[in-house]
Design a protein around this motif. Structure first.
Motif, mmCIF file in Angstrom:
data_model
loop_
_atom_site.group_PDB
_atom_site.id
_atom_site.type_symbol
_atom_site.label_atom_id
_atom_site.label_comp_id
_atom_site.label_asym_id
_atom_site.label_seq_id
_atom_site.Cartn_x
_atom_site.Cartn_y
_atom_site.Cartn_z
ATOM 1 N N CYS A 107 -24.329 0.872 14.405
ATOM 2 C CA CYS A 107 -24.106 2.262 15.472
ATOM 3 C C CYS A 107 -23.476 2.150 16.642
ATOM 4 O O CYS A 107 -23.811 2.492 17.958
ATOM 5 C CB CYS A 107 -25.276 3.114 15.450
ATOM 6 S SG CYS A 107 -26.006 3.482 14.154
ATOM 7 N N ALA A 108 -22.624 0.878 16.887
ATOM 8 C CA ALA A 108 -22.317 0.342 18.289
ATOM 9 C C ALA A 108 -20.914 -0.266 18.172
ATOM 10 O O ALA A 108 -20.422 -0.638 17.006
ATOM 11 C CB ALA A 108 -23.192 -0.373 19.004
ATOM 12 N N PHE A 109 -19.927 0.068 18.948
ATOM 13 C CA PHE A 109 -18.680 -0.274 18.885
ATOM 14 C C PHE A 109 -18.482 -1.753 18.527
ATOM 15 O O PHE A 109 -17.392 -2.064 17.888
ATOM 16 C CB PHE A 109 -17.677 0.021 20.176
ATOM 17 C CG PHE A 109 -17.695 -1.175 20.923
ATOM 18 C CD1 PHE A 109 -18.555 -1.341 22.122
ATOM 19 C CD2 PHE A 109 -16.354 -2.071 20.988
ATOM 20 C CE1 PHE A 109 -18.589 -2.433 22.876
ATOM 21 C CE2 PHE A 109 -16.256 -3.021 21.872
ATOM 22 C CZ PHE A 109 -17.411 -3.259 22.887
ATOM 23 N N LYS A 110 -19.415 -2.713 18.517
ATOM 24 C CA LYS A 110 -19.358 -4.016 18.371
ATOM 25 C C LYS A 110 -18.962 -4.161 16.567
ATOM 26 O O LYS A 110 -18.403 -5.132 16.358
ATOM 27 C CB LYS A 110 -20.594 -4.758 18.709
ATOM 28 C CG LYS A 110 -21.033 -4.788 20.124
ATOM 29 C CD LYS A 110 -19.992 -5.382 20.965
ATOM 30 C CE LYS A 110 -20.743 -5.548 22.443
ATOM 31 N NZ LYS A 110 -21.044 -4.320 23.001
ATOM 32 N N THR A 264 -17.650 -0.457 30.825
ATOM 33 C CA THR A 264 -17.280 -2.048 30.486
ATOM 34 C C THR A 264 -18.433 -2.684 30.933
ATOM 35 O O THR A 264 -18.866 -2.641 31.939
ATOM 36 C CB THR A 264 -15.980 -2.289 31.615
ATOM 37 O OG1 THR A 264 -15.092 -1.309 30.916
ATOM 38 C CG2 THR A 264 -15.646 -3.804 31.725
ATOM 39 N N GLY A 265 -18.559 -4.034 30.402
ATOM 40 C CA GLY A 265 -19.491 -4.989 30.301
ATOM 41 C C GLY A 265 -19.010 -6.319 30.553
ATOM 42 O O GLY A 265 -18.507 -6.800 31.776
ATOM 43 N N ASN A 266 -18.616 -6.756 29.641
ATOM 44 C CA ASN A 266 -18.028 -8.036 29.332
ATOM 45 C C ASN A 266 -16.677 -8.210 29.601
ATOM 46 O O ASN A 266 -15.945 -9.202 29.223
ATOM 47 C CB ASN A 266 -18.693 -8.910 28.329
ATOM 48 C CG ASN A 266 -19.122 -10.505 28.535
ATOM 49 O OD1 ASN A 266 -18.834 -11.039 29.578
ATOM 50 N ND2 ASN A 266 -19.320 -11.116 27.451
ATOM 51 N N PHE A 267 -16.228 -6.868 29.618
ATOM 52 C CA PHE A 267 -14.675 -6.872 29.678
ATOM 53 C C PHE A 267 -13.792 -7.128 28.443
ATOM 54 O O PHE A 267 -12.745 -7.160 28.531
ATOM 55 C CB PHE A 267 -14.045 -7.546 30.930
ATOM 56 C CG PHE A 267 -12.911 -7.033 31.561
ATOM 57 C CD1 PHE A 267 -13.161 -6.062 32.255
ATOM 58 C CD2 PHE A 267 -11.589 -7.493 31.338
ATOM 59 C CE1 PHE A 267 -11.972 -5.523 33.122
ATOM 60 C CE2 PHE A 267 -10.411 -6.874 31.994
ATOM 61 C CZ PHE A 267 -10.752 -5.770 32.948
ATOM 62 N N SER A 318 -26.159 -2.637 27.663
ATOM 63 C CA SER A 318 -24.981 -3.422 27.293
ATOM 64 C C SER A 318 -23.986 -3.811 28.587
ATOM 65 O O SER A 318 -23.062 -4.461 28.133
ATOM 66 C CB SER A 318 -24.455 -2.786 25.984
ATOM 67 O OG SER A 318 -25.493 -2.602 25.134
ATOM 68 N N MET A 319 -24.105 -3.043 29.711
ATOM 69 C CA MET A 319 -23.311 -3.277 30.753
ATOM 70 C C MET A 319 -23.898 -3.797 31.874
ATOM 71 O O MET A 319 -23.340 -4.018 33.029
ATOM 72 C CB MET A 319 -22.633 -1.807 31.179
ATOM 73 C CG MET A 319 -21.871 -1.152 30.015
ATOM 74 S SD MET A 319 -21.696 0.396 30.298
ATOM 75 C CE MET A 319 -20.513 0.875 31.563
ATOM 76 N N ASP A 320 -25.127 -4.286 31.616
ATOM 77 C CA ASP A 320 -25.774 -4.972 32.835
ATOM 78 C C ASP A 320 -25.369 -6.492 32.857
ATOM 79 O O ASP A 320 -26.273 -7.254 32.292
ATOM 80 C CB ASP A 320 -27.475 -4.910 32.602
ATOM 81 C CG ASP A 320 -27.665 -3.350 32.666
ATOM 82 O OD1 ASP A 320 -27.201 -2.680 33.103
ATOM 83 O OD2 ASP A 320 -29.155 -3.285 32.348
ATOM 84 N N SER A 425 -16.227 6.192 23.358
ATOM 85 C CA SER A 425 -17.679 6.074 23.052
ATOM 86 C C SER A 425 -18.237 5.042 22.361
ATOM 87 O O SER A 425 -17.691 4.787 21.241
ATOM 88 C CB SER A 425 -17.924 7.338 22.461
ATOM 89 O OG SER A 425 -19.350 7.665 22.058
ATOM 90 N N THR A 426 -18.851 4.101 22.839
ATOM 91 C CA THR A 426 -19.077 2.835 22.362
ATOM 92 C C THR A 426 -20.611 2.648 21.643
ATOM 93 O O THR A 426 -20.917 1.730 20.971
ATOM 94 C CB THR A 426 -19.587 1.911 23.620
ATOM 95 O OG1 THR A 426 -20.300 2.499 24.556
ATOM 96 C CG2 THR A 426 -17.946 1.326 24.094
ATOM 97 N N ALA A 427 -21.461 3.762 21.633
ATOM 98 C CA ALA A 427 -22.690 3.829 20.981
ATOM 99 C C ALA A 427 -23.208 5.034 20.558
ATOM 100 O O ALA A 427 -22.824 6.059 21.145
ATOM 101 C CB ALA A 427 -23.689 2.996 21.613
HETATM 102 C C1 LIG Z 1 -21.088 -4.175 24.521
HETATM 103 C C2 LIG Z 1 -21.014 -2.622 24.946
HETATM 104 C C3 LIG Z 1 -20.170 -2.337 26.124
HETATM 105 C C4 LIG Z 1 -19.530 -3.256 26.891
HETATM 106 O O1 LIG Z 1 -18.691 -3.656 26.296
HETATM 107 P P1 LIG Z 1 -17.600 -4.917 26.671
HETATM 108 O O2 LIG Z 1 -16.551 -5.199 25.571
HETATM 109 O O3 LIG Z 1 -18.622 -6.085 26.854
HETATM 110 O O4 LIG Z 1 -17.049 -4.546 27.971
HETATM 111 C C5 LIG Z 1 -20.517 -1.050 26.257
HETATM 112 N N1 LIG Z 1 -21.212 -0.265 25.932
HETATM 113 C C6 LIG Z 1 -22.040 -0.482 24.619
HETATM 114 C C7 LIG Z 1 -22.829 0.408 23.847
HETATM 115 C C8 LIG Z 1 -21.666 -1.710 24.119
HETATM 116 O O5 LIG Z 1 -22.419 -2.248 23.174
#
Ligand SMILES: *Cc1c(COP(=O)(O)O)cnc(C)c1O
Length: 494
Positions: A107-110, A264-267, A318-320, A425-427
């Motif tokens: 359930c996340a974009f990973k 964005t977190g780790n870019f 996830s962006m901390d 939308s990432t999660a």
């Molecule tokens: C990992 C993640 C991010 C950040 O993505 P990056 O590729 O690290 O910039 C944003 N939102 C969610 C839900 C994530 O899991």
């Protein structure tokens, strides 16, 4: 296609770049050039499903891999996503769209890349004739860990170990990881924040002694973090796919530009969008959205990257992040692919916590990117407003991006071109149930599963199986260590 290091003269095959994860001098692997996807090819992609589109994009980089086998792996992986479409595009209103990347197994974009990485790694080992087993290490701010565990569980010849910050993940994220099944998995909590975890893993990678000790036991180290190009390249595909969906549904004409807003977190995610643009995708601006940990916003405004600042825990964990690893790849491009300059800047980052780019470089950054951040209250308001107005529930990370995107559109100069905005939308909202319920209803409920039920009642959005099933699973991992003891855990595991 060959891959080169951002800090030195290394030049390796795609398979080797994936298997090694990181260049020998601590630099990151990047493609030797950006392969182009022509307008004809883009037109050809319109009729394809997600797996086929991804196959085309990934094969441009990993051309020594067997294309048929890759496509078949992609078809299998993405067919398991809930709802049938791996990356659906939702229209919110005239000119605003949401690219939903959370329908995968965790359930996340990973998931978009981590369902593919095992294939790239396994076939990569075959191509290189590697006999050893592989130990995949991952530092996670919450979502990478679970997605990597799911992607690699029970994979033959591979073990996976995940390190997460003890206090830095949501309780749902922790439950998802600590209930992970599989013969070859390990999950360890680390005292500290994500940056501590990431540095700990990078130190293991960088240490001759650690490498020698794992090798003695028959294991080569690899990485599931977005420092691995095997993570980055599959992410490029969904930008092409979103564009094709916009064209297919007559929202835009072929060749029209669109903007993308990325939390964005780790870019890694937004860098994949930049790669898509370099490959020829008609992209206007890339909107880099941060939470209160706004080191990137400051960087894009001033040209100075300065990680020496307070670290905040937010509702978008996830962006901390204060040290965005993938920015190194952008810095490398910015410097005209100058490895010496990049190495010097990264050295300065690790020694003094900061570095700067030139004013010309800053100027060119600004034509491609716009960066801003949103505090907790604005994120909550944004989630509430879009639910009230459009009936669309979103998670806290997406809330950050949409709120920044909306402000960008308001602030735009009158003569600036107006492009459709795709917010990534990432999660799933169910992954951060307490905060999402609070945003939607003002209710502060502790129990995650009670929150999930209430969100479901409020929104009628289906609860994903992956979230439901966590509830009754036993907790299998309970170890917490200091960063200094991370490698001991590695040795215990293998
Ligand atoms: C990992 C993640 C991010 C950040 O993505 P990056 O590729 O690290 O910039 C944003 N939102 C969610 C839900 C994530 O899991």
């Amino acid at each position: 296609m060959y891959f080169i290091g951002t800090r030195g003269s290394e030049r390796v095959s795609g398979a080797e770049a994936v298997v090694r994860g990181l260049a020998g001098d601590g630099g990151l692997f990047v493609p030797e050039f950006f392969p182009v996807i022509s307008q004809e090819e883009l037109e050809g992609m319109l009729g394809m499903d997600y797996a086929e589109r991804a196959g085309l994009v990934i094969s441009k980089y990993f051309d020594e891999y067997d294309g048929e086998a890759l496509l078949s792996a992609l078809k299998t992986a993405y067919s398991r996503f809930e709802g049938g479409d791996a990356a659906p595009l939702v229209r919110l209103d005239e000119g605003t769209y949401i690219l939903e990347l959370f329908h995968g197994p965790t359930c996340a974009f990973k998931d978009m890349a981590l369902v593919v990485l095992p294939h790239l790694l396994r076939k990569g080992c075959e191509l290189l004739g590697i006999q050893e087993n592989i130990l995949v290490l991952a530092a996670t701010s919450g979502d990478t860990g679970k997605a990597a565990l799911e992607g690699f569980k029970n994979a033959e010849g591979i073990k996976i170990q995940v390190f997460y910050p003890n206090e830095g993940v949501s309780s749902m994220q922790r439950m998802q990881m600590c209930t992970q099944e599989g013969e070859n998995v390990s999950v360890v909590a680390v005292k500290g924040n994500f940056d501590d975890c990431q540095t700990g893993v990078k130190n293991i990678f960088g240490s001759e002694e650690c490498r020698a000790k794992t090798k003695e036991r028959g294991y080569l180290l690899s990485s599931a973090n977005s420092i691995n190009v095997g993570r980055l390249i599959p992410q490029v595909a969904y930008y092409f796919s979103a564009y094709c969906d916009l064209v297919s549904s007559d929202q835009i004409a072929m060749g029209d530009k669109v903007d993308f807003a990325v939390p964005t977190g780790n870019f890694g995610n937004i860098l994949a969008a930049y790669y898509a643009k370099r490959m020829g995708l008609p992209v206007g601006r890339l909107i880099c959205a941060s939470n209160k940990n706004n080191v990137l916003t400051d960087f894009f405004r001033t040209g100075n990257y300065d990680s020496r600042r307070s670290f905040y825990r937010t509702m978008s964990p996830s962006m901390d992040i204060l040290v965005s690893s993938n920015l190194e790849r952008l810095i490398f491009e910015l410097s005209g692919r100058n490895a010496q300059v990049t190495a010097a800047r990264m050295k300065s980052l690790s020694e003094t916590g900061k570095y700067s780019v030139t004013s010309e470089e800053l100027q060119s950054l600004r034509t491609e990117f716009y960066a801003d951040f949103t505090g907790e209250d604005d994120t909550v308001d944004c989630i509430y407003e879009y639910f009230t107005e459009y009936g669309y529930p979103m998670d806290t990370h997406t809330g950050v991006a949409l709120s920044v995107a909306a402000r960008y559109q308001e602030k735009r100069e009158p003569l600036d071109p107006v492009y459709p905005m795709v917010v990534v939308s990432t999660a799933s909202p169910y992954k951060f149930p307490q905060d999402v319920l609070y945003a939607l209803s003002g209710n502060d409920v502790k129990d995650s599963f009670k929150c999930i039920k209430r969100i479901n009642l409020l929104t009628a959005m289906k609860v994903p199986e992956a979230i439901k099933s966590v509830r009754y699973k036993p907790i299998l991992f309970k170890t917490t260590v200091s960063t200094a003891k991370m490698f001991d855990e590695v040795l215990k595991f293998i």
